[in-house]
Design a protein around this motif. Structure first.
Motif, PDB file in Angstrom:
ATOM      1  N   UNK A  56      12.193  -1.190   8.434  1.00 26.22           N
ATOM      2  CA  UNK A  56      13.156  -1.636   9.454  1.00 26.22           C
ATOM      3  C   UNK A  56      12.531  -2.711  10.354  1.00 26.22           C
ATOM      4  N   UNK A  57      11.233  -2.523  10.701  1.00 27.01           N
ATOM      5  CA  UNK A  57      10.555  -3.528  11.541  1.00 27.01           C
ATOM      6  C   UNK A  57      10.541  -4.885  10.819  1.00 27.01           C
ATOM      7  N   UNK A  58      10.427  -4.848   9.482  1.00 27.42           N
ATOM      8  CA  UNK A  58      10.300  -6.070   8.680  1.00 27.42           C
ATOM      9  C   UNK A  58      11.624  -6.560   8.100  1.00 27.42           C
ATOM     10  N   UNK A 116       0.855  -1.205   0.000  1.00 28.21           N
ATOM     11  CA  UNK A 116       0.000   0.000   0.000  1.00 28.21           C
ATOM     12  C   UNK A 116       0.882   1.243   0.000  1.00 28.21           C
ATOM     13  N   UNK A 117       1.952   1.212   0.830  1.00 30.36           N
ATOM     14  CA  UNK A 117       2.849   2.374   0.877  1.00 30.36           C
ATOM     15  C   UNK A 117       3.577   2.531  -0.461  1.00 30.36           C
ATOM     16  N   UNK A 118       4.069   1.429  -1.032  1.00 30.55           N
ATOM     17  CA  UNK A 118       4.811   1.510  -2.294  1.00 30.55           C
ATOM     18  C   UNK A 118       3.943   2.074  -3.420  1.00 30.55           C
ATOM     19  N   UNK A 145       8.952   8.460   6.001  1.00 28.09           N
ATOM     20  CA  UNK A 145       9.436   8.143   7.358  1.00 28.09           C
ATOM     21  C   UNK A 145       8.690   6.901   7.879  1.00 28.09           C
ATOM     22  N   UNK A 146       7.351   6.880   7.699  1.00 28.96           N
ATOM     23  CA  UNK A 146       6.555   5.725   8.143  1.00 28.96           C
ATOM     24  C   UNK A 146       7.000   4.462   7.406  1.00 28.96           C
ATOM     25  N   UNK A 189       3.665  15.760   2.675  1.00 31.07           N
ATOM     26  CA  UNK A 189       2.960  14.498   2.948  1.00 31.07           C
ATOM     27  C   UNK A 189       3.846  13.314   2.561  1.00 31.07           C
ATOM     28  N   UNK A 190       4.537  13.441   1.434  1.00 30.44           N
ATOM     29  CA  UNK A 190       5.423  12.351   0.989  1.00 30.44           C
ATOM     30  C   UNK A 190       6.563  12.142   1.983  1.00 30.44           C
ATOM     31  N   UNK A 191       7.047  13.236   2.576  1.00 30.93           N
ATOM     32  CA  UNK A 191       8.119  13.092   3.577  1.00 30.93           C
ATOM     33  C   UNK A 191       7.610  12.306   4.796  1.00 30.93           C
TER      34      UNK A 191
END
Ligand code: HEM
Ligand code: HEM
Length: 179
Positions: free
Chosen positions: A72-74, A17-19, A65-66, A59-61
Motif C-alpha cells: 500500500x505504501x508503494x 525479499x518478501x515475495x 500483513x507486513x 508467521x506467514x500471516x
C-alpha cells in the motif's frame, strides 16, 4: 540498480525479499498440508512436517500483513497492469492476498473460540476457553478447503509467470520480480 522501494519498472528489494521468502515458506507449508492429507498418522515425515504447520502458518500471516502494508505504501509507484490480461492479473494478485490472510486467520479464529488455546513461539496468544464458540469453529472448518484453493491459485500464478509470460509472450513480467 535495484532500489528498496518499488518503481514502475520493477519491484524493489523489500517487495522481492518478501515475495521470494514467503514463496519458499509457502512451499514448505503446502508440503506439510499435503503430507497431513496423504500420509498415515504414524508416518514420521508427516509428523515432523506437521509439528511446525501452525507456527509457520502464523508467521506467514504476520508476513502477509507486513507485505500488504508495504504494497500500500508503494501503490502509486508499483509496476502497473494494463489491458484485460493486466486487469485479470491484478484480480489474481488480490485473490492471492485475500486467501493468504483469510486461510491462517480462520484457523486462529477457531482456536480463539476453542478449548485448547494457542501458543506461538512459546507465548500464549490465545487462552483456552471452557466452552467452545460454535460459529468460530464452523468458520475455522473452512481452513483446509480454502488452503487448497490457495494452493491451486498459486499453481496458476506460477504457470502464468513462467509459461504464459516467459515462454509464450516472452515479455519482461518475470524480470520485474527477478534479476
Ligand atoms: C497461510 C498459512 C496456512 C496454510 C496455507 C494452511 C494450509 C492448510 C491446508 C491445505 C490444510 C488441509 C490439510 C489436509 O487436507 O489434511 C490445513 C489443515 C490444518 N491447518 Fe493449516 N494452513 C495455514 C496456517 C495454519 C495456522 C496458522 C494454523 C494454526 C494456528 C493451522 C492449523 C491447521 C490444522 C489444525 C489443520 C488440520 C485440520 C483442518 O483441516 O482444519 N494452519 N492447513
Ligand atoms: C516459482 C514461484 C513464483 C514465481 C515464478 C512468481 C512470479 C511472480 C511475478 C513475475 C510477479 C510479478 C507479476 C506482475 O507484476 O504482474 C509476481 C507477483 C506476485 N506474486 Fe508471485 N511468483 C511465485 C510464487 C508466489 C507465491 C507462492 C505467492 C503467494 C502465495 C505469490 C504471490 C504473488 C503476489 C501477491 C504478487 C503481486 C505482487 C506483490 O504484491 O508482491 N507468488 N510473482
Amino acid at each position: 540498480m535495484t532500489t528498496l522501494s518499488d518503481t514502475p519498472k520493477r519491484y524493489g528489494l523489500v517487495s522481492r525479499a518478501l515475495h521470494w521468502g514467503m514463496a519458499a515458506l509457502f512451499a514448505v507449508q503446502f508440503l506439510s498440508a499435503a503430507a497431513h492429507w496423504a500420509l498415515p498418522r504414524e508416518n514420521a515425515l508427516r509428523e515432523a512436517l506437521w509439528s511446525y504447520h501452525a507456527t509457520l502458518g502464523t508467521t506467514l500471516l504476520i508476513l502477509v500483513i507486513l507485505r500488504g502494508i508495504w504494497g500500500l505504501i508503494n501503490i502509486s509507484r508499483r509496476p502497473s497492469h494494463s489491458g484485460t490480461m493486466g486487469q485479470a492479473a491484478k484480480v489474481g494478485h488480490i485473490a492471492l492476498y485475500l486467501l493468504m490472510a483469510v486461510v491462517p486467520s480462520l484457523k486462529l479464529l477457531a482456536y480463539a473460540g476453542g478449548t485448547r488455546g494457542f501458543t506461538y513461539l512459546g507465548i500464549e496468544i490465545l487462552s483456552a476457553r471452557i466452552t467452545e464458540i460454535s460459529w468460530m469453529q464452523a468458520l475455522g472448518g473452512w481452513h483446509g478447503e480454502l488452503g487448497w484453493v490457495l494452493a491451486f491459485l498459486v499453481v496458476g500464478h506460477i504457470a502464468m509467470a513462467c509459461i504464459w509470460h516467459r515462454i509464450i509472450l516472452r515479455d519482461d513480467t518475470l524480470k520485474r520480480m527477478v534479476g
